[in-house]
Design an enzyme around this catalytic site. Structure first.
Site, PDB file in Angstrom:
ATOM      1  N   HIS A 148       0.332  -3.542   1.747  1.00 17.46           N
ATOM      2  CA  HIS A 148       0.453  -2.659   0.585  1.00 17.46           C
ATOM      3  C   HIS A 148       1.411  -1.509   0.888  1.00 17.46           C
ATOM      4  O   HIS A 148       2.319  -1.214   0.099  1.00 17.46           O
ATOM      5  CB  HIS A 148      -0.935  -2.121   0.220  1.00 17.46           C
ATOM      6  CG  HIS A 148      -0.937  -1.152  -0.916  1.00 17.46           C
ATOM      7  ND1 HIS A 148      -1.270  -1.503  -2.205  1.00 17.46           N
ATOM      8  CD2 HIS A 148      -0.658   0.172  -0.951  1.00 17.46           C
ATOM      9  CE1 HIS A 148      -1.187  -0.439  -2.990  1.00 17.46           C
ATOM     10  NE2 HIS A 148      -0.827   0.594  -2.245  1.00 17.46           N
ATOM     11  N   GLU A 149       1.217  -0.857   2.027  1.00 15.27           N
ATOM     12  CA  GLU A 149       2.044   0.301   2.360  1.00 15.27           C
ATOM     13  C   GLU A 149       3.481  -0.105   2.665  1.00 15.27           C
ATOM     14  O   GLU A 149       4.432   0.584   2.262  1.00 15.27           O
ATOM     15  CB  GLU A 149       1.431   1.055   3.543  1.00 15.27           C
ATOM     16  CG  GLU A 149       0.075   1.669   3.244  1.00 15.27           C
ATOM     17  CD  GLU A 149       0.098   2.583   2.033  1.00 15.27           C
ATOM     18  OE1 GLU A 149       1.064   3.360   1.877  1.00 15.27           O
ATOM     19  OE2 GLU A 149      -0.838   2.511   1.220  1.00 15.27           O
ATOM     20  N   HIS A 152       5.404  -0.522  -0.558  1.00 12.11           N
ATOM     21  CA  HIS A 152       5.907   0.724  -1.145  1.00 12.11           C
ATOM     22  C   HIS A 152       7.281   1.062  -0.581  1.00 12.11           C
ATOM     23  O   HIS A 152       8.184   1.487  -1.316  1.00 12.11           O
ATOM     24  CB  HIS A 152       4.948   1.887  -0.844  1.00 12.11           C
ATOM     25  CG  HIS A 152       3.789   1.994  -1.771  1.00 12.11           C
ATOM     26  ND1 HIS A 152       3.925   2.007  -3.145  1.00 12.11           N
ATOM     27  CD2 HIS A 152       2.447   2.124  -1.528  1.00 12.11           C
ATOM     28  CE1 HIS A 152       2.724   2.128  -3.712  1.00 12.11           C
ATOM     29  NE2 HIS A 152       1.819   2.197  -2.758  1.00 12.11           N
ATOM     30  N   GLU A 205       1.498   1.111  -7.830  1.00 10.18           N
ATOM     31  CA  GLU A 205       0.341   0.566  -7.120  1.00 10.18           C
ATOM     32  C   GLU A 205       0.185  -0.933  -7.348  1.00 10.18           C
ATOM     33  O   GLU A 205      -0.108  -1.691  -6.431  1.00 10.18           O
ATOM     34  CB  GLU A 205      -0.935   1.294  -7.557  1.00 10.18           C
ATOM     35  CG  GLU A 205      -1.055   2.687  -6.987  1.00 10.18           C
ATOM     36  CD  GLU A 205      -1.038   2.678  -5.472  1.00 10.18           C
ATOM     37  OE1 GLU A 205      -2.035   2.289  -4.860  1.00 10.18           O
ATOM     38  OE2 GLU A 205      -0.004   3.043  -4.886  1.00 10.18           O
TER      39      GLU A 205
END
Length: 280
Positions: A148-149, A152, A205
């Protein structure tokens, strides 16, 4: 006076619109199997290289401060685990953007009770020990966090948000002429704000969630672990204060539902990855 304020507000709005008009439409990543293909708008005032340089400087300062306090990479086994999972995910990053293979990735563990993790522009990753000790993630769940990070950063969400702030500040700077104040802030301050203070948008997100499960699946981690991870996060939120990770990463039933759908979509990639590993 009313007429003057009216003119200033209109001038500020005009400048903001002009700044937005000067943004370049692009898609920072390829769509992948998950299908992330939203057009993004980046301001020419926020060059990717400049933001990465600022991120490198801030990351180095964070590591230096942690080291001085004895809080950097204290547990060798824990660090090795986080780095091993990260490297498998990073190896899949070129699926979304080939140039990521040339990024100077770094991965460190910071001793802190906060349940948190982040990845700065250019691939500078930090995982807090609170995330590991309190959530007790499996390797697949930790891969969901890291995926997820990393997503980004691949998607350049920080640059996109700083670009939006720049456009807003240009409009506000007109009003500051009348008050003598300064509405513009430095690039470093804005990066700090979007990385560690302001919450991510629902769009960002969702993109990071979906790309993250694909990275995990391609790296050989069960993408369905993203669902159990957020269930654990939700349980942790029932305490006296929500985890820092949740304060900047809003969670909801709709998010769990979207993760379930995305995990099913990339499940064949996970099965293929397992098959290749078995063949070796």
């Amino acid at each position: 006076m009313i007429r003057k304020r009216y003119l200033l507000r209109n001038a500020g709005a005009a400048l903001a619109l002009a700044a937005l008009a000067g943004c370049t439409g692009m898609n920072t990543t390829q769509s992948g199997a998950i299908g992330v293909n939203r057009t993004q708008y980046m301001s020419s005032m926020v060059p990717s290289q400049a933001l990465e340089q600022e991120a490198n400087q801030q990351y180095a300062e964070i590591l230096q401060q942690a080291k001085a306090k004895g809080l950097l990479d204290r547990d060798a086994q824990q660090l090795a685990r986080v780095r091993a999972i990260s490297q498998r995910l990073i190896a899949q990053a070129p699926v979304f953007r080939p140039d990521a293979s040339g990024w100077k990735w770094e991965v460190h563990v910071l001793s802190s009770d906060e349940i948190n993790a982040w990845c700065m522009p250019g691939g500078k990753i930090a995982v807090y020990t609170g995330l590991i000790s309190k959530i007790k993630p499996t390797d697949a769940e930790l891969a969901a966090v890291l995926g997820h990070e990393i997503s980004h950063a691949l998607r350049e969400h920080a640059r996109e948000r700083v670009s939006q702030q720049m456009a807003t500040n240009l409009g506000l700077s007109v009003l500051s002429i009348a008050t003598g104040s300064s509405a513009a802030s430095d690039l470093g301050g804005q990066l700090t704000s979007v990385m560690f203070t302001l919450p991510n948008s629902r769009t960002h997100e969702t993109e990071a969630d979906r790309m993250g499960v694909e990275l995990a699946a391609r790296a050989g981690y069960d993408p369905r672990a993203a669902v159990t991870l957020w269930q654990k996060m939700g349980a942790a939120e029932q305490g006296s204060a929500p985890p820092e990770f949740l304060s900047t990463h809003p969670s909801a039933a709709s998010r769990i539902s979207d993760l379930q759908s995305a995990a099913q979509q990339v499940l064949p990639l996970y099965e293929q990855s397992k098959g290749k590993a078995a063949a070796r």
